[in-house]
Design a protein around this motif. Structure first.
Motif, PDB file in Angstrom:
ATOM      1  N   ARG A 373       0.706  -1.229  -0.068  1.00  0.00           N
ATOM      2  CA  ARG A 373       0.087  -0.007   0.069  1.00  0.00           C
ATOM      3  C   ARG A 373       0.852   1.355   0.059  1.00  0.00           C
ATOM      4  N   VAL A 374       1.825   1.202   0.769  1.00  0.00           N
ATOM      5  CA  VAL A 374       2.812   2.389   0.898  1.00  0.00           C
ATOM      6  C   VAL A 374       3.417   2.665  -0.639  1.00  0.00           C
ATOM      7  N   GLN A 375       3.898   1.390  -1.082  1.00  0.00           N
ATOM      8  CA  GLN A 375       4.593   1.735  -2.302  1.00  0.00           C
ATOM      9  C   GLN A 375       3.553   2.269  -3.510  1.00  0.00           C
ATOM     10  N   ARG A 376       2.193   1.589  -3.345  1.00  0.00           N
ATOM     11  CA  ARG A 376       1.465   2.203  -4.332  1.00  0.00           C
ATOM     12  C   ARG A 376       1.094   3.630  -4.225  1.00  0.00           C
ATOM     13  N   SER A 377       0.887   3.847  -2.997  1.00  0.00           N
ATOM     14  CA  SER A 377       0.658   5.534  -2.800  1.00  0.00           C
ATOM     15  C   SER A 377       1.817   6.417  -3.323  1.00  0.00           C
ATOM     16  N   ILE A 378       3.017   6.004  -3.148  1.00  0.00           N
ATOM     17  CA  ILE A 378       4.148   6.621  -3.791  1.00  0.00           C
ATOM     18  C   ILE A 378       4.196   6.586  -5.354  1.00  0.00           C
ATOM     19  N   VAL A 379       3.865   5.495  -5.931  1.00  0.00           N
ATOM     20  CA  VAL A 379       3.771   5.628  -7.335  1.00  0.00           C
ATOM     21  C   VAL A 379       2.545   6.346  -7.759  1.00  0.00           C
ATOM     22  N   THR A 380       1.616   6.438  -7.104  1.00  0.00           N
ATOM     23  CA  THR A 380       0.368   7.132  -7.503  1.00  0.00           C
ATOM     24  C   THR A 380       0.563   8.584  -7.490  1.00  0.00           C
ATOM     25  N   SER A 381       1.269   9.009  -6.520  1.00  0.00           N
ATOM     26  CA  SER A 381       1.698  10.480  -6.339  1.00  0.00           C
ATOM     27  C   SER A 381       2.605  11.001  -7.354  1.00  0.00           C
ATOM     28  N   ASP A 382       3.461  10.029  -7.688  1.00  0.00           N
ATOM     29  CA  ASP A 382       4.313  10.238  -8.964  1.00  0.00           C
ATOM     30  C   ASP A 382       3.387  10.283 -10.448  1.00  0.00           C
ATOM     31  N   GLN A 383       2.261   9.410 -10.520  1.00  0.00           N
ATOM     32  CA  GLN A 383       1.581   9.238 -11.585  1.00  0.00           C
ATOM     33  C   GLN A 383       0.743  10.722 -11.556  1.00  0.00           C
ATOM     34  N   ALA A 384       0.230  11.253 -10.482  1.00  0.00           N
ATOM     35  CA  ALA A 384      -0.210  12.425 -10.352  1.00  0.00           C
ATOM     36  C   ALA A 384       0.627  13.600 -10.893  1.00  0.00           C
ATOM     37  N   LEU A 385       2.005  13.529 -10.750  1.00  0.00           N
ATOM     38  CA  LEU A 385       2.723  14.573 -11.196  1.00  0.00           C
ATOM     39  C   LEU A 385       2.936  14.514 -12.714  1.00  0.00           C
ATOM     40  N   ALA A 386       2.927  13.060 -13.196  1.00  0.00           N
ATOM     41  CA  ALA A 386       2.728  12.809 -14.863  1.00  0.00           C
ATOM     42  C   ALA A 386       1.706  13.609 -15.441  1.00  0.00           C
ATOM     43  N   GLN A 387       0.313  13.280 -14.750  1.00  0.00           N
ATOM     44  CA  GLN A 387      -0.844  13.771 -15.387  1.00  0.00           C
ATOM     45  C   GLN A 387      -0.605  15.109 -15.396  1.00  0.00           C
ATOM     46  N   LEU A 388      -0.079  15.733 -14.335  1.00  0.00           N
ATOM     47  CA  LEU A 388       0.006  17.376 -14.315  1.00  0.00           C
ATOM     48  C   LEU A 388       0.916  17.881 -15.625  1.00  0.00           C
ATOM     49  N   ARG A 389       1.591  17.130 -15.781  1.00  0.00           N
ATOM     50  CA  ARG A 389       2.900  17.458 -17.073  1.00  0.00           C
ATOM     51  C   ARG A 389       2.062  17.301 -18.234  1.00  0.00           C
ATOM     52  N   LEU A 390       1.225  16.426 -18.354  1.00  0.00           N
ATOM     53  CA  LEU A 390       0.235  16.258 -19.211  1.00  0.00           C
ATOM     54  C   LEU A 390      -0.734  17.460 -19.497  1.00  0.00           C
ATOM     55  N   GLY A 391      -1.003  18.142 -18.708  1.00  0.00           N
ATOM     56  CA  GLY A 391      -2.046  19.328 -18.774  1.00  0.00           C
ATOM     57  C   GLY A 391      -3.109  19.073 -18.190  1.00  0.00           C
ATOM     58  N   ASP A 392      -3.408  18.101 -17.307  1.00  0.00           N
ATOM     59  CA  ASP A 392      -4.742  17.826 -16.639  1.00  0.00           C
ATOM     60  C   ASP A 392      -4.596  17.832 -14.927  1.00  0.00           C
ATOM     61  N   PRO A 393      -4.431  19.120 -14.519  1.00  0.00           N
ATOM     62  CA  PRO A 393      -4.281  19.038 -13.100  1.00  0.00           C
ATOM     63  C   PRO A 393      -5.376  18.358 -12.255  1.00  0.00           C
ATOM     64  N   GLN A 394      -6.724  18.811 -12.737  1.00  0.00           N
ATOM     65  CA  GLN A 394      -7.895  18.273 -11.972  1.00  0.00           C
ATOM     66  C   GLN A 394      -7.744  16.596 -11.937  1.00  0.00           C
ATOM     67  N   SER A 395      -7.560  15.789 -12.754  1.00  0.00           N
ATOM     68  CA  SER A 395      -7.225  14.342 -12.846  1.00  0.00           C
ATOM     69  C   SER A 395      -6.015  14.194 -11.711  1.00  0.00           C
ATOM     70  N   ALA A 396      -4.755  15.006 -11.700  1.00  0.00           N
ATOM     71  CA  ALA A 396      -3.841  14.673 -10.964  1.00  0.00           C
ATOM     72  C   ALA A 396      -4.267  15.078  -9.434  1.00  0.00           C
ATOM     73  N   ALA A 397      -5.335  15.999  -9.192  1.00  0.00           N
ATOM     74  CA  ALA A 397      -5.696  16.018  -7.696  1.00  0.00           C
ATOM     75  C   ALA A 397      -6.640  14.799  -7.498  1.00  0.00           C
ATOM     76  N   ALA A 398      -7.274  14.399  -8.408  1.00  0.00           N
ATOM     77  CA  ALA A 398      -7.922  13.227  -7.992  1.00  0.00           C
ATOM     78  C   ALA A 398      -7.471  11.910  -7.542  1.00  0.00           C
ATOM     79  N   LEU A 399      -6.471  11.745  -8.381  1.00  0.00           N
ATOM     80  CA  LEU A 399      -5.312  10.695  -7.851  1.00  0.00           C
ATOM     81  C   LEU A 399      -4.716  10.796  -6.519  1.00  0.00           C
ATOM     82  N   LEU A 400      -4.458  12.237  -6.265  1.00  0.00           N
ATOM     83  CA  LEU A 400      -3.931  12.375  -4.944  1.00  0.00           C
ATOM     84  C   LEU A 400      -4.812  12.035  -3.697  1.00  0.00           C
TER      85      LEU A 400
END
Length: 448
Positions: A373-400
């Motif tokens: 679970r902890v590792q999944r949380s770290i990966v998901t927070s990084d996924q949110a950063l990637a989502q933000l770089r792709l121009g979708d901040p709202q989806s990034a917030a949803a992941l967080l």
């Protein structure tokens, strides 16, 4: 938490201290005594602990770490030889102060449950926390190390495994308390006259215990204790005779160092040492993980050849991971799902957000075990950063939002650091309703 609330919390802590007739130095000594009684000795100097106490009561007060919260709770639970935990007690006032300083209701509830559990045990000696069976098995060996046998090692090994399996399910401060008697038992046995044939096994168990304890101390923000435990783990593992054991210690220490020390040079040196030991050992799983970590540190370091070095290390990791590992001696869990997370980090740091997002998504979807679970949380927070770089901040917030829940449940320092870093990237949208909802969730669950 409001500025006024923090001042109320600080004033409450000062009032509690004065009610016990204690100076700042006296409180520091009292907390050190509680830590020793619980088997969680403070490696920090008395002056350092005193400075921490002063910061909690200062004009700009901070919330005590989970470790210090537990020590404060045990300190104020006892008054005149009696234990009092109910309404109107010093403990109740302490919990109110922690709320004002920013502790979440979930964290307060966990602290109260842990306090009740450890103050109602028959005594707070180390063996009582291990349970009657383990205590009986260890008692003879601790009294006379020459009586150590294979069953004693099995008891210690099982206890470590039990704690390790709960990472991600229980708060790190609770896991630290549960592991403390194992760490102390290993130290005492290694200092004693244990039969020679059992020494390699005891050193293996001790290295594992010290490494896990070093990680738990880091997660509860006791960096001095963490450094001491990793030093003990490194030395002990070096005497086992199988280099991959020390590689495992170096990798854990490197990840901790990456977040506890400015810059990445110290972490890079530890990873380089891990790779050397892994290549000299017989565990391809450990070798794969060391190359994956080497790839991440190369990408984070930047520079002219960073991407080439990172990609080369990833290729070596995949090569090792694809080999037959049925008889791997390490028992280390490192899968393709974990390696995809490293692939994502490399892609993120070299500017390929689309690939990073895809790798993170695949990794997170495969990390389904409770222990992950902890590792999944770290990966998901990084996924949110990637989502933000792709121009979708709202989806990034949803992941967080999922990351907030995981960080709150475990009290994990790395997960919380990665989460807050991702949240800072969303500052340009802080007035949006969805960003405000994320902030409210973080305040409610993490205290800010």
């Amino acid at each position: 938490m409001s500025e006024h609330g923090r001042h109320v919390g600080a004033a409450t802590l000062k009032r509690l201290r004065h009610s016990r007739g204690l100076s700042l130095a006296g409180t520091a000594r009292a907390l050190a005594a509680v830590a020793a009684r619980l088997g969680l000795p403070l490696d920090s100097s008395a002056a350092s602990v005193q400075r921490s106490v002063a910061r909690w009561e200062s004009a700009r007060p901070i919330l005590p770490s989970e470790r210090y919260q537990l020590l404060l709770a045990h300190h104020y639970a006892r008054n005149g030889g009696e234990t009092s935990l109910g309404p109107g007690s010093d403990v109740a006032e302490l919990l109110d102060a922690l709320r004002y300083l920013g502790a979440s209701e979930r964290a307060i509830g966990e602290l109260r449950r842990l306090l009740v559990r450890t103050t109602t045990d028959t005594g707070l000696d180390l063996l009582s926390l291990l349970g009657p069976q383990a205590g009986a098995a260890l008692a003879g060996a601790l009294a006379d190390p020459q009586r150590t046998d294979a069953m004693v090692l099995d008891v210690l090994r099982t206890a470590i495994g039990d704690v390790n399996r709960e990472v991600g399910s229980l708060p790190f401060v609770r896991l630290q308390l549960l592991l403390a008697p194992v760490v102390e038992s290993c130290r005492r046995l290694l200092d004693g006259d244990v039969p020679g044939p059992l020494l390699p096994g005891l050193r293996t168990v001790a290295a594992h215990a010290y490494t896990l304890a070093g990680r738990l101390a880091f997660e509860t923000r006791d960096d001095a204790a963490s450094r001491g435990l990793y030093a003990a783990a490194t030395e002990t593992a070096g005497h086992i005779g199988a280099p991959w054991h020390r590689a495992v210690v170096h990798m854990s220490h490197a990840l901790v160092t990456l977040y506890a020390t400015p810059g990445i040079e110290a972490a890079q040196r530890l990873v380089a040492a891990a790779v050397r030991d892994a290549r000299a050992g017989h565990s391809v799983t450990v070798r794969a993980r060391s190359h994956a970590l080497q790839a991440e540190l190369s990408a984070r370091g930047g520079g002219e050849h960073a991407e080439r070095q990172a990609r080369s290390a990833l290729a070596l990791a995949w090569y090792d991971l694809d080999r037959d590992r049925a008889d791997d001696p390490s028992g280390v869990s490192f899968t393709a799902a974990h390696l995809r997370g490293f692939e994502g980090v490399v892609a993120l740091y070299v500017g390929d957000a689309a690939t990073a997002h895809e790798e993170f998504a695949q990794s997170a979807s495969a990390l389904t075990q409770r222990r992950e679970r902890v590792q999944r949380s770290i990966v998901t927070s990084d996924q949110a950063l990637a989502q933000l770089r792709l121009g979708d901040p709202q989806s990034a917030a949803a992941l967080l939002h999922d990351c907030v829940d995981a960080a709150s449940a475990s009290g994990g320092r790395v997960a919380t650091i990665r989460l807050r870093r991702a949240r800072r990237e969303l500052r340009p949208w802080r007035r949006e309703e969805w960003a405000a909802a994320l902030d409210d969730h973080m305040i409610e669950s993490l205290g800010g």
